[in-house]
Scaffold this active site. Structure first.
Site, PDB file in Angstrom:
ATOM      1  N   GLY A 149      48.278 -10.165  -0.844  1.00  0.00           N
ATOM      2  CA  GLY A 149      47.511  -9.110  -0.200  1.00  0.00           C
ATOM      3  C   GLY A 149      46.175  -8.902  -0.897  1.00  0.00           C
ATOM      4  O   GLY A 149      45.892  -9.494  -1.938  1.00  0.00           O
ATOM      5  N   ASN A 150      45.362  -8.025  -0.344  1.00  0.00           N
ATOM      6  CA  ASN A 150      44.041  -7.785  -0.910  1.00  0.00           C
ATOM      7  C   ASN A 150      44.092  -7.126  -2.282  1.00  0.00           C
ATOM      8  O   ASN A 150      43.206  -7.339  -3.113  1.00  0.00           O
ATOM      9  CB  ASN A 150      43.219  -6.898   0.036  1.00  0.00           C
ATOM     10  CG  ASN A 150      42.812  -7.630   1.294  1.00  0.00           C
ATOM     11  OD1 ASN A 150      42.055  -8.583   1.253  1.00  0.00           O
ATOM     12  ND2 ASN A 150      43.336  -7.196   2.430  1.00  0.00           N
ATOM     13  N   THR A 151      45.136  -6.342  -2.526  1.00  0.00           N
ATOM     14  CA  THR A 151      45.260  -5.633  -3.798  1.00  0.00           C
ATOM     15  C   THR A 151      46.270  -6.288  -4.727  1.00  0.00           C
ATOM     16  O   THR A 151      46.008  -6.474  -5.917  1.00  0.00           O
ATOM     17  CB  THR A 151      45.666  -4.163  -3.564  1.00  0.00           C
ATOM     18  OG1 THR A 151      44.727  -3.545  -2.687  1.00  0.00           O
ATOM     19  CG2 THR A 151      45.709  -3.400  -4.877  1.00  0.00           C
ATOM     20  N   ASN A 152      47.431  -6.645  -4.189  1.00  0.00           N
ATOM     21  CA  ASN A 152      48.511  -7.208  -5.007  1.00  0.00           C
ATOM     22  C   ASN A 152      49.077  -8.478  -4.393  1.00  0.00           C
ATOM     23  O   ASN A 152      49.011  -8.680  -3.178  1.00  0.00           O
ATOM     24  CB  ASN A 152      49.654  -6.196  -5.170  1.00  0.00           C
ATOM     25  CG  ASN A 152      49.248  -4.986  -5.980  1.00  0.00           C
ATOM     26  OD1 ASN A 152      48.708  -5.118  -7.069  1.00  0.00           O
ATOM     27  ND2 ASN A 152      49.517  -3.800  -5.456  1.00  0.00           N
ATOM     28  N   ILE A 153      49.662  -9.307  -5.259  1.00  0.00           N
ATOM     29  CA  ILE A 153      50.489 -10.437  -4.831  1.00  0.00           C
ATOM     30  C   ILE A 153      51.926 -10.049  -5.130  1.00  0.00           C
ATOM     31  O   ILE A 153      52.290  -9.812  -6.288  1.00  0.00           O
ATOM     32  CB  ILE A 153      50.126 -11.726  -5.585  1.00  0.00           C
ATOM     33  CG1 ILE A 153      48.672 -12.132  -5.281  1.00  0.00           C
ATOM     34  CG2 ILE A 153      51.071 -12.865  -5.201  1.00  0.00           C
ATOM     35  CD1 ILE A 153      48.188 -13.319  -6.093  1.00  0.00           C
ATOM     36  N   THR A 154      52.727  -9.947  -4.083  1.00  0.00           N
ATOM     37  CA  THR A 154      54.126  -9.552  -4.233  1.00  0.00           C
ATOM     38  C   THR A 154      55.005 -10.777  -4.036  1.00  0.00           C
ATOM     39  O   THR A 154      54.830 -11.524  -3.070  1.00  0.00           O
ATOM     40  CB  THR A 154      54.504  -8.473  -3.206  1.00  0.00           C
ATOM     41  OG1 THR A 154      53.585  -7.380  -3.326  1.00  0.00           O
ATOM     42  CG2 THR A 154      55.913  -7.959  -3.451  1.00  0.00           C
ATOM     43  N   ALA A 190      48.403 -12.458   8.650  1.00  0.00           N
ATOM     44  CA  ALA A 190      49.746 -13.024   8.451  1.00  0.00           C
ATOM     45  C   ALA A 190      50.730 -11.968   7.977  1.00  0.00           C
ATOM     46  O   ALA A 190      51.909 -12.002   8.339  1.00  0.00           O
ATOM     47  CB  ALA A 190      49.677 -14.172   7.444  1.00  0.00           C
ATOM     48  N   ASP A 191      50.256 -11.011   7.174  1.00  0.00           N
ATOM     49  CA  ASP A 191      51.150  -9.982   6.658  1.00  0.00           C
ATOM     50  C   ASP A 191      51.720  -9.119   7.782  1.00  0.00           C
ATOM     51  O   ASP A 191      52.900  -8.723   7.747  1.00  0.00           O
ATOM     52  CB  ASP A 191      50.438  -9.105   5.634  1.00  0.00           C
ATOM     53  CG  ASP A 191      49.141  -8.490   6.158  1.00  0.00           C
ATOM     54  OD1 ASP A 191      48.566  -9.012   7.143  1.00  0.00           O
ATOM     55  OD2 ASP A 191      48.692  -7.490   5.569  1.00  0.00           O
ATOM     56  N   THR A 220      46.536  -1.995   1.485  1.00  0.00           N
ATOM     57  CA  THR A 220      45.111  -1.747   1.292  1.00  0.00           C
ATOM     58  C   THR A 220      44.553  -1.044   2.530  1.00  0.00           C
ATOM     59  O   THR A 220      43.788  -0.085   2.427  1.00  0.00           O
ATOM     60  CB  THR A 220      44.366  -3.066   1.038  1.00  0.00           C
ATOM     61  OG1 THR A 220      44.976  -3.726  -0.085  1.00  0.00           O
ATOM     62  CG2 THR A 220      42.902  -2.812   0.741  1.00  0.00           C
TER      63      THR A 220
END
Length: 259
Positions: free
Chosen positions: A8-13, A108-109, A132
């Site tokens: 994601g724009n803020t985190n990679i989960t 995609a998310d 985000t």
């Protein structure tokens, strides 16, 4: 085991599945400047800490809304996990029909969330992701992605307050005890949280009204979604692992189609 990754724009989960069970999850900040070696070492260290061996990872599936990260991250998976990851994108078999104007513009998310929610809870659905951006997506009874709303996320609104207003401080994002705030920090918290609760309730109500269906199940996910979901009756289910579960469903469908 299957390693699933949502960039994601803020985190990679990331999450690791053993068949249908999530055995571990971890999250790192999204930094475009990281090299493949940096990503590789971080992933290997996280797996090691959770006592998961690299050779136990049988495959990897990735969804991303940050194209600039993909070259380094995909190479990290190839170099350190020794797998060619499945990348969710155009042409991927998801089981969700796209009936919006330009399906390629849908992140995609959002598709992954829709897959997870539809497979787990059935349709019709409104799927909310407090990331985000805060996204509200309408999925029909027969599994079609019919419409979506995109709003600024809670953190974006918070940053706008303390970055653009000189006298407002950076604050912890949490629900205050009362909306009748008596100091600057709690007044900002009240505006952020109660404002987003009001936004959530109004958008859900309008989506149901315009869809002409009032028994639509509402499923929420995303880091700050728990705060909102606990404060309104408009959300039926909060599932913090919805995106990871959606990735597993997509992986299984894609691999089954290739057999």
């Amino acid at each position: 085991m299957l390693l699933v990754v949502d960039i994601g724009n803020t985190n990679i989960t990331m999450g690791v599945f053993d068949e249908e069970k999530i055995v571990s999850t971890f999250r790192i900040t999204t930094k475009i400047s990281r090299t493949s070696d940096e990503y590789g070492m971080i992933i290997c260290d996280l797996l090691k800490i959770r006592e998961i061996k690299i050779n136990e990872i049988n495959d990897v599936v990735i969804s991303s809304v940050v194209p600039d990260v993909m070259h380094s991250f995909e190479n990290a998976i190839k170099k350190y996990i020794s797998k060619n990851p499945l990348i969710v994108g155009p042409g991927t078999k998801t089981g969700i029909k796209m009936v919006t104007g330009n399906a390629k513009e849908i992140g995609a998310d959002r598709i992954v969330d829709a897959v997870g929610a539809y497979r787990l809870y059935g349709g019709p659905l409104i799927v909310i992701d407090y990331g985000t951006a805060t996204t509200y997506d309408y999925i029909t009874e027969d599994g079609a992605f019919a419409a979506g709303v995109t709003a600024p996320g809670i953190r974006i609104c918070a940053k706008a307050l303390w970055q653009d207003a000189a006298k407002l401080p950076e604050i912890e994002i949490k629900k205050p005890e009362s909306i009748l705030a008596k100091d600057t920090i709690s007044s900002m918290q009240a505006g952020l949280i109660f404002g987003h609760i009001g936004e959530t309730e109004y958008i859900i109500r309008k989506m149901k009204e315009e869809a002409g269906i009032h028994n639509i199940k509402v499923v929420a996910t995303g880091g700050l979604g728990k705060i909102i979901s606990e404060s309104t009756n408009s959300i039926d289910i909060y599932d913090d692992s919805l995106t990871l579960k959606g990735l597993r469903f997509i992986y299984n469908k894609e691999r089954a189609n290739k057999k």
